[in-house]
Write a protein that holds these residues in place. Sequence first.
Motif, PDB file in Angstrom:
ATOM      1  N   THR B  14     -12.991   6.151  -3.748  1.00 24.58           N
ATOM      2  CA  THR B  14     -14.136   6.385  -4.438  1.00 24.58           C
ATOM      3  C   THR B  14     -14.886   5.449  -4.811  1.00 24.58           C
ATOM      4  OG1 THR B  14     -12.580   6.677  -6.387  1.00 24.58           O
ATOM      5  CG2 THR B  14     -13.392   8.606  -5.181  1.00 24.58           C
ATOM      6  N   ILE B  69      -0.933   1.170 -10.085  1.00 17.12           N
ATOM      7  CA  ILE B  69      -0.798   2.485  -9.941  1.00 17.12           C
ATOM      8  C   ILE B  69      -0.573   2.583  -8.388  1.00 17.12           C
ATOM      9  CG2 ILE B  69      -3.420   2.287  -9.111  1.00 17.12           C
ATOM     10  CD1 ILE B  69      -3.479   5.005 -10.751  1.00 17.12           C
ATOM     11  N   ARG B  72       3.072   2.350  -8.013  1.00 16.09           N
ATOM     12  CA  ARG B  72       3.966   3.297  -8.487  1.00 16.09           C
ATOM     13  C   ARG B  72       3.763   4.540  -7.201  1.00 16.09           C
ATOM     14  NH1 ARG B  72       3.650   5.262 -14.142  1.00 16.09           N
ATOM     15  NH2 ARG B  72       3.831   3.602 -15.322  1.00 16.09           N
ATOM     16  N   THR B  73       2.758   4.491  -6.695  1.00 17.99           N
ATOM     17  CA  THR B  73       2.673   5.799  -5.459  1.00 17.99           C
ATOM     18  C   THR B  73       3.574   5.649  -4.516  1.00 17.99           C
ATOM     19  OG1 THR B  73       0.276   6.059  -5.808  1.00 17.99           O
ATOM     20  CG2 THR B  73       1.241   6.800  -3.816  1.00 17.99           C
ATOM     21  N   TYR B 186       3.024  13.615   0.219  1.00 17.86           N
ATOM     22  CA  TYR B 186       2.228  13.343  -1.180  1.00 17.86           C
ATOM     23  C   TYR B 186       3.526  13.086  -1.973  1.00 17.86           C
ATOM     24  CZ  TYR B 186      -1.488  16.298   0.468  1.00 17.86           C
ATOM     25  OH  TYR B 186      -2.739  16.805   1.105  1.00 17.86           O
ATOM     26  N   PRO B 187       3.557  12.370  -3.110  1.00 12.17           N
ATOM     27  CA  PRO B 187       4.661  12.076  -3.870  1.00 12.17           C
ATOM     28  C   PRO B 187       4.897  13.482  -4.634  1.00 12.17           C
ATOM     29  CG  PRO B 187       3.072  10.669  -4.331  1.00 12.17           C
ATOM     30  CD  PRO B 187       2.444  11.364  -3.546  1.00 12.17           C
ATOM     31  N   GLN B 188       6.166  13.884  -4.877  1.00 13.20           N
ATOM     32  CA  GLN B 188       6.523  14.968  -5.596  1.00 13.20           C
ATOM     33  C   GLN B 188       6.239  14.682  -7.102  1.00 13.20           C
ATOM     34  OE1 GLN B 188       8.940  17.863  -5.092  1.00 13.20           O
ATOM     35  NE2 GLN B 188       8.905  17.640  -2.676  1.00 13.20           N
ATOM     36  N   LEU B 189       6.068  15.773  -7.682  1.00 21.03           N
ATOM     37  CA  LEU B 189       5.703  15.271  -9.260  1.00 21.03           C
ATOM     38  C   LEU B 189       7.017  14.717  -9.949  1.00 21.03           C
ATOM     39  CD1 LEU B 189       3.961  15.322 -11.902  1.00 21.03           C
ATOM     40  CD2 LEU B 189       4.551  17.814 -12.126  1.00 21.03           C
ATOM     41  N   LYS B 190       8.033  15.244  -9.676  1.00 22.43           N
ATOM     42  CA  LYS B 190       9.370  14.429 -10.139  1.00 22.43           C
ATOM     43  C   LYS B 190       9.389  13.107  -9.749  1.00 22.43           C
ATOM     44  CE  LYS B 190      12.499  18.268 -11.226  1.00 22.43           C
ATOM     45  NZ  LYS B 190      13.539  19.308 -10.578  1.00 22.43           N
ATOM     46  N   ILE B 192       6.941  10.936  -8.897  1.00 19.03           N
ATOM     47  CA  ILE B 192       5.960  10.313 -10.060  1.00 19.03           C
ATOM     48  C   ILE B 192       6.579  10.124 -11.310  1.00 19.03           C
ATOM     49  CG2 ILE B 192       3.924  10.407 -11.186  1.00 19.03           C
ATOM     50  CD1 ILE B 192       2.981  12.637  -8.723  1.00 19.03           C
ATOM     51  N   MET B 193       7.249  10.972 -11.735  1.00 21.23           N
ATOM     52  CA  MET B 193       7.804  10.706 -13.125  1.00 21.23           C
ATOM     53  C   MET B 193       9.157   9.680 -12.854  1.00 21.23           C
ATOM     54  SD  MET B 193       5.803  12.499 -14.731  1.00 21.23           S
ATOM     55  CE  MET B 193       6.225  11.967 -16.363  1.00 21.23           C
ATOM     56  N   LYS B 196       8.351   5.827 -12.615  1.00 24.03           N
ATOM     57  CA  LYS B 196       8.517   4.975 -14.126  1.00 24.03           C
ATOM     58  C   LYS B 196       9.760   4.109 -14.377  1.00 24.03           C
ATOM     59  CE  LYS B 196       7.115   8.168 -16.571  1.00 24.03           C
ATOM     60  NZ  LYS B 196       6.731   9.170 -17.974  1.00 24.03           N
TER      61      LYS B 196
END
Lengths: 387, 259
Positions: B14, B69, B72-73, B186-190, B192-193, B196
Motif C-alpha cells: 500500500t 512486523i 512476526r508474520t 495465512y498465519p492462524q490467529l493463534k 500470531i499470538m 510474540k
Amino acid sequence: MMDFTLTEDQVQLRGEIRKVCQDFSDPYWREVDARGEYPEAFVGKLTELGWLAALIPEEYGGIGLGITEASIILEEINRWGGNSTACHAQMYTMGTVLRHGSEEQKRRYLPGVASGELRLQAFGVTEPDSGSETTRIRTTAVRKGDRYVINGQKIFISRVLQSDLMLLLARTTPYDELEDKTRGLSAFLVDIREAGDALEVKPLDMMINHHTNALFFSDLEVPAENLIGEEGMGFRYIIDGWNAERVLIAAEAVGDGRWFVERASRYAGERKVFGRPIGANQGIQFPIAQAYAHIEAADLVRWHAASKFDRGERCGAEANMAKLLASEAAWEAANACITTHGGYGLSVDYDVERKFRETRLLTIAPVSNNLVLAYLGQHVLGMPRSY
Amino acid sequence: MDIVVCGKIIPASTVTIEIDPATKRMIRKGVAHELDPAAASAVEEGLRLMEKVGGTLTLVTMGFNEITIGIRTALAMGATSAVHIFDDALAGSDTLATAKALAAAIGKRPFDLIICGTESSDSYSGIVPGQVARLLGVPPVTFATEMAVEGNTLTVKRQSESGYDVVEADLPALVTVTSGINEPRYPQLKGIMAAKRKEILQYSAADLGLAAGDVGEAGAREKVLEVGRPPRRDVGEVVEDDGEGGKRIADFLAEAKVI
C-alpha cells in the motif's frame, strides 16, 4: 489524556486480517450477493484461521482478545469490501454463554464454537409485534419435567440455516403476572440440528444478502439444561451484551465509511467531465471530505468506547454514541459515493450500490439510531423518557 | 533438519515508494512494512519441509526497526525463530555487504538448507542468494519450481526457458524458489499470538565481525548513479468504431499473430 495509537500487536493483527480480506476481492462479494449465497468460502477461511474465536478465552479454546481487537477484525472486513454481518455473530453471540452460562455449558459449547465445529450465530429475539420493545415478546417456553416446550414466532433472525445452535429469548412468565417487566424472559440454547419439524425456518427476501428468516416454533422441546443462567433473567443477560455489540457495529460502519471515501475520492480524481476531474468541483469534493471528517470523528469515539469496555469501565454512553455516529457517517459517505459515481454508482459492477444497501442496515440494526438517541436523552442527559 | 530462510521485509504494497534524492535509494524508514511475498514463498516451502522431516526454521533478515512486523508474520506462519540484523552502520549496504552480513549471521549456527526467494519484490537484484552461497561455501541451486529433500540430497526442478532441469545437490545447500512454487499460508490467529513469544535474536555489525568499512554506505562498492522513470510509451492506436471497428481490431491482432 487519551491516546488511541494502536499497539504493535494490534498493528500486526490489522495487517494479517487485512491480507485475508484483500484476497476476497470485489468480484467474490459481488457474485455472492448476486446469487444470494452465504459467503461460505470467506467465513470458512476466517473460521479455519481462528479469527472468529478472538473473544473466546484461551481456557475454552479461543484467543482471549478484547473488544478493541475484535473491532479491528470486523472493521477490516468491511473496509476491504466485505460484509461482516455474515459472521460477526459467531464472534459475540457466545458472550451470553460465557458471562451467564454454567461451567458445564461453557465447557460443552465454547471449544466447539472456537474451532468453528459449532456455529452459534443465530440469535432469536425480535418478533413481528415486538421489535425494539423486547420485554413484550410473546414466544413462550413452558417447563414440562426436564424440558421446556417452546411455541411462538420470531422474525428477522439471521443465519439460522448457517448455524448449529441458536440463542433464543422466550417468555417463561406471563407479562401480566410480572411486577418487574424486565423479568419473565429466559435465554436458551436451541440445537437447530435436532429441532426437526417443531422449528420452521422461512427465509425472507431482503434488500441485502443477510440470510434472515421468519421462525415458527410448534411445541419445540428444549432440554432444561439448555437454559442459560436463571429463569426469568434472560433480558438482563442480553442487555449485558449490547455495549460490546454497539462497539463492534461502530467499527464495521467505520470500515464501510473508509471504503466509500476511498472509492469516491479515487473516482473523483479519475473521472473527467468538461475537461477536468469531477473531484475539482466543490460540489463533489466537499461531501466526500465532510464524510471523511465525520468517519474519523466517529472512529475516535469508537476507540474510546472500546478501550473503556476492555478496561471493564461503564461505557453505555460511549458505545451507543459510537454506533450512532459511525453508522450515520458511513451512510453519509455512502451517499457521497453514489453521487460521485453518478449512474455508475447504481451499476452492480462498481460495487457501490451493494455496499450502499449493506451500510444502510447499520443505522437501524441491531438497534435503531432513534432508540440510541432516546437512550442518550433519557439515561445520559436525564431528560424524560421519550418513547 | 535445520532450515534457514533468508528473506526480506519490504515496504508494504500500500506504500508509494519514494527515492531519497541524496542516496538514490528507496526510503524505508518510517513506512509500513510487510514480509516480502517472495520471502513468504520461501518460508512456506521451508515450513512444508520442516513439517515433513522435523527440525527448525529460522528466518534471517536485515533492516530497520520497522521490519519487526514482517518478522512476526514469518513467526506467525510457523517459523521457530528469527535473526534480525539491525544496525545503523548497515544502512546503504550494497548487495555484497548485505550478503556478508547475512552469511555471517547464518554461519553462527549449524544449518542444513538455506531457502531464499529468487529475488526480492522491491529491488529485484537477485544477486544476494548467490553471494551468500559463495560466502558460506555451499552450492546454490536456483529457480526451483519444486523441491524435495531425501536423506542428504536436495532435488529441485529448476525452471528453464524450454521447461525445467532436474538438479541435485548435497546438503548443506542454498536453494532459491520461484514465487509460483506454492501459495503461502495465512498465519492462524493463534500463530500470531504465539509469535510474540518466539525468539528474535538481534545482531549488530560488530556482533557479526563486520568492520564499518565493510558494510553500509561506506563499504558499498556498488553505487547508484541515477534513478529515473521509465520512458513514456506512445499512446497506441485508437480505433474509432465506424461499423468496421471489430474487423480492424481483428486484422490488427492477426497481423501481430495473436490470433
